[in-house]
Design a protein around this motif. Structure first.
Motif, PDB file in Angstrom:
ATOM      1  N   MET A   1      10.344  11.793 -13.368  1.00  0.00           N
ATOM      2  CA  MET A   1       9.099  11.106 -13.027  1.00  0.00           C
ATOM      3  C   MET A   1       8.943   9.815 -13.822  1.00  0.00           C
ATOM      4  N   LEU A   2       9.263   9.873 -15.110  1.00  0.00           N
ATOM      5  CA  LEU A   2       9.172   8.669 -15.936  1.00  0.00           C
ATOM      6  C   LEU A   2      10.189   7.627 -15.498  1.00  0.00           C
ATOM      7  N   LEU A   3      11.363   8.067 -15.095  1.00  0.00           N
ATOM      8  CA  LEU A   3      12.357   7.121 -14.587  1.00  0.00           C
ATOM      9  C   LEU A   3      11.815   6.394 -13.362  1.00  0.00           C
ATOM     10  N   TYR A   4      11.148   7.128 -12.495  1.00  0.00           N
ATOM     11  CA  TYR A   4      10.609   6.510 -11.277  1.00  0.00           C
ATOM     12  C   TYR A   4       9.505   5.516 -11.611  1.00  0.00           C
ATOM     13  N   ILE A   5       8.512   5.929 -12.424  1.00  0.00           N
ATOM     14  CA  ILE A   5       7.390   5.030 -12.686  1.00  0.00           C
ATOM     15  C   ILE A   5       7.785   3.875 -13.601  1.00  0.00           C
ATOM     16  N   ASP A   6       8.938   3.984 -14.250  1.00  0.00           N
ATOM     17  CA  ASP A   6       9.446   2.885 -15.063  1.00  0.00           C
ATOM     18  C   ASP A   6      10.265   1.918 -14.210  1.00  0.00           C
ATOM     19  N   ASP A   7      11.277   2.434 -13.533  1.00  0.00           N
ATOM     20  CA  ASP A   7      12.230   1.567 -12.841  1.00  0.00           C
ATOM     21  C   ASP A   7      11.739   1.063 -11.487  1.00  0.00           C
ATOM     22  N   PHE A   8      11.039   1.906 -10.724  1.00  0.00           N
ATOM     23  CA  PHE A   8      10.650   1.476  -9.382  1.00  0.00           C
ATOM     24  C   PHE A   8       9.727   0.253  -9.399  1.00  0.00           C
ATOM     25  N   PRO A   9       8.659   0.249 -10.196  1.00  0.00           N
ATOM     26  CA  PRO A   9       7.833  -0.965 -10.216  1.00  0.00           C
ATOM     27  C   PRO A   9       8.614  -2.205 -10.644  1.00  0.00           C
ATOM     28  N   GLU A  10       9.409  -2.072 -11.685  1.00  0.00           N
ATOM     29  CA  GLU A  10      10.112  -3.242 -12.227  1.00  0.00           C
ATOM     30  C   GLU A  10      11.145  -3.796 -11.244  1.00  0.00           C
ATOM     31  N   LYS A  11      11.900  -2.907 -10.606  1.00  0.00           N
ATOM     32  CA  LYS A  11      13.022  -3.356  -9.782  1.00  0.00           C
ATOM     33  C   LYS A  11      12.663  -3.579  -8.319  1.00  0.00           C
ATOM     34  N   MET A  12      11.678  -2.839  -7.802  1.00  0.00           N
ATOM     35  CA  MET A  12      11.420  -2.879  -6.370  1.00  0.00           C
ATOM     36  C   MET A  12      10.007  -3.355  -6.014  1.00  0.00           C
ATOM     37  N   HIS A  13       9.017  -2.928  -6.773  1.00  0.00           N
ATOM     38  CA  HIS A  13       7.631  -3.169  -6.386  1.00  0.00           C
ATOM     39  C   HIS A  13       7.094  -4.504  -6.905  1.00  0.00           C
ATOM     40  N   HIS A  14       7.205  -4.730  -8.202  1.00  0.00           N
ATOM     41  CA  HIS A  14       6.673  -5.967  -8.764  1.00  0.00           C
ATOM     42  C   HIS A  14       7.348  -7.220  -8.210  1.00  0.00           C
ATOM     43  N   PRO A  15       8.660  -7.208  -7.920  1.00  0.00           N
ATOM     44  CA  PRO A  15       9.239  -8.413  -7.285  1.00  0.00           C
ATOM     45  C   PRO A  15       8.563  -8.773  -5.962  1.00  0.00           C
ATOM     46  N   LYS A  16       8.162  -7.768  -5.177  1.00  0.00           N
ATOM     47  CA  LYS A  16       7.434  -8.042  -3.936  1.00  0.00           C
ATOM     48  C   LYS A  16       6.077  -8.664  -4.247  1.00  0.00           C
ATOM     49  N   GLU A  17       5.389  -8.085  -5.226  1.00  0.00           N
ATOM     50  CA  GLU A  17       4.086  -8.634  -5.586  1.00  0.00           C
ATOM     51  C   GLU A  17       4.214 -10.053  -6.119  1.00  0.00           C
ATOM     52  N   ASP A  18       5.260 -10.335  -6.877  1.00  0.00           N
ATOM     53  CA  ASP A  18       5.453 -11.694  -7.402  1.00  0.00           C
ATOM     54  C   ASP A  18       5.578 -12.705  -6.268  1.00  0.00           C
ATOM     55  N   VAL A  19       6.291 -12.315  -5.210  1.00  0.00           N
ATOM     56  CA  VAL A  19       6.415 -13.194  -4.033  1.00  0.00           C
ATOM     57  C   VAL A  19       5.035 -13.472  -3.447  1.00  0.00           C
TER      58      VAL A  19
ATOM     59  N   GLN B   1       0.822  -1.210   0.000  1.00  0.00           N
ATOM     60  CA  GLN B   1       0.000   0.000   0.000  1.00  0.00           C
ATOM     61  C   GLN B   1       0.858   1.263   0.000  1.00  0.00           C
ATOM     62  N   GLN B   2       1.911   1.265   0.803  1.00  0.00           N
ATOM     63  CA  GLN B   2       2.789   2.445   0.865  1.00  0.00           C
ATOM     64  C   GLN B   2       3.473   2.695  -0.478  1.00  0.00           C
ATOM     65  N   GLU B   3       3.885   1.626  -1.135  1.00  0.00           N
ATOM     66  CA  GLU B   3       4.520   1.801  -2.445  1.00  0.00           C
ATOM     67  C   GLU B   3       3.509   2.278  -3.476  1.00  0.00           C
ATOM     68  N   HIS B   4       2.283   1.817  -3.373  1.00  0.00           N
ATOM     69  CA  HIS B   4       1.225   2.349  -4.238  1.00  0.00           C
ATOM     70  C   HIS B   4       1.050   3.849  -4.009  1.00  0.00           C
ATOM     71  N   GLN B   5       1.091   4.264  -2.753  1.00  0.00           N
ATOM     72  CA  GLN B   5       0.935   5.683  -2.452  1.00  0.00           C
ATOM     73  C   GLN B   5       2.063   6.498  -3.078  1.00  0.00           C
ATOM     74  N   ARG B   6       3.273   5.958  -3.035  1.00  0.00           N
ATOM     75  CA  ARG B   6       4.415   6.656  -3.637  1.00  0.00           C
ATOM     76  C   ARG B   6       4.260   6.760  -5.154  1.00  0.00           C
ATOM     77  N   LEU B   7       3.934   5.637  -5.782  1.00  0.00           N
ATOM     78  CA  LEU B   7       3.736   5.652  -7.232  1.00  0.00           C
ATOM     79  C   LEU B   7       2.592   6.590  -7.602  1.00  0.00           C
ATOM     80  N   GLY B   8       1.515   6.540  -6.824  1.00  0.00           N
ATOM     81  CA  GLY B   8       0.394   7.432  -7.084  1.00  0.00           C
ATOM     82  C   GLY B   8       0.781   8.895  -6.967  1.00  0.00           C
TER      83      GLY B   8
END
Length: 198
Positions: free
Chosen positions: A49-67, A14-21
């Motif tokens: 901003m594009l760097l953040y919404i591109d790299d953060f989900p791929e490298k930090m957020h989606h790996p957590k969701e995959d787990v 949820q916190q990472e969603h808030q950051r991305l949002g």
């Protein structure tokens, strides 16, 4: 109104969603401001901003969701269709960011002629990603709190800790802080633009 997550792993999502949002809302703030006649920020603002919404989900957020997805699928079939849809949306989101980057470059090189296309792409991406996060928060996070065992959550905590305390995460924290300080209040922490409504 969403139910508060019970476990730290779901709260982190949820916190990472808030950051991305927050970053997406900052992009919307700037493109809508330009549409209303405000001066455009330097292009490096959009690129950050594009760097953040591109790299953060791929490298930090989606790996957590995959787990969490993998652990959930061991415990219940009830969210399999939702997980399949979310995984498809992850790939779709990456493609949309590629398009945004391309359209921003056209806007930078061609000026106003390409502005509207970029602005619409930002609006479309925001609608897509907010819908994506809402699906996760309304279906997946409650399922995690309902179905995962103590051992499952221990495994998730361990995987999250490796991710959360990495040097990569620190770099994203710095990038997020820069974006927050560039974006005027109340959306960000920067100086509010005179005469412009929030």
């Amino acid at each position: 109104m969403k139910t508060p997550a019970l476990h730290p792993a779901t709260r982190i999502i949820q916190q990472e969603h808030q950051r991305l949002g927050a970053v997406i809302r900052a992009m919307l703030h700037f493109v809508r401001g330009i549409g209303d006649g405000d001066s455009a920020p330097p292009f490096k603002v959009f690129r950050a901003m594009l760097l953040y919404i591109d790299d953060f989900p791929e490298k930090m957020h989606h790996p957590k969701e995959d787990v969490l997805f993998a652990l959930l699928q061991k415990r219940t079939p009830t969210v399999d269709d939702t997980i399949a849809e979310l995984e498809s949306q992850h790939a779709q989101g990456e493609a949309l960011v590629r398009q945004l980057e391309h359209q921003l470059t056209r806007y930078e090189l061609q000026g106003g002629a390409a502005a509207d296309t970029f602005f619409k792409a930002v609006e479309d991406y925001a609608a897509f990603y907010f819908g994506h996060m809402r699906l996760e928060e309304e279906i997946i996070l409650p399922a995690i709190d309902k179905f995962l065992t103590t051992d499952d959550l221990y495994d998730a905590d361990h995987a999250f800790a490796v991710n959360e305390f990495s040097a990569e995460m620190q770099r994203f924290e710095q990038l997020f802080s820069m974006i927050a300080n560039i974006t005027p209040a109340p959306i960000g922490l920067g100086a509010k633009v005179a005469g412009r409504a929030a």
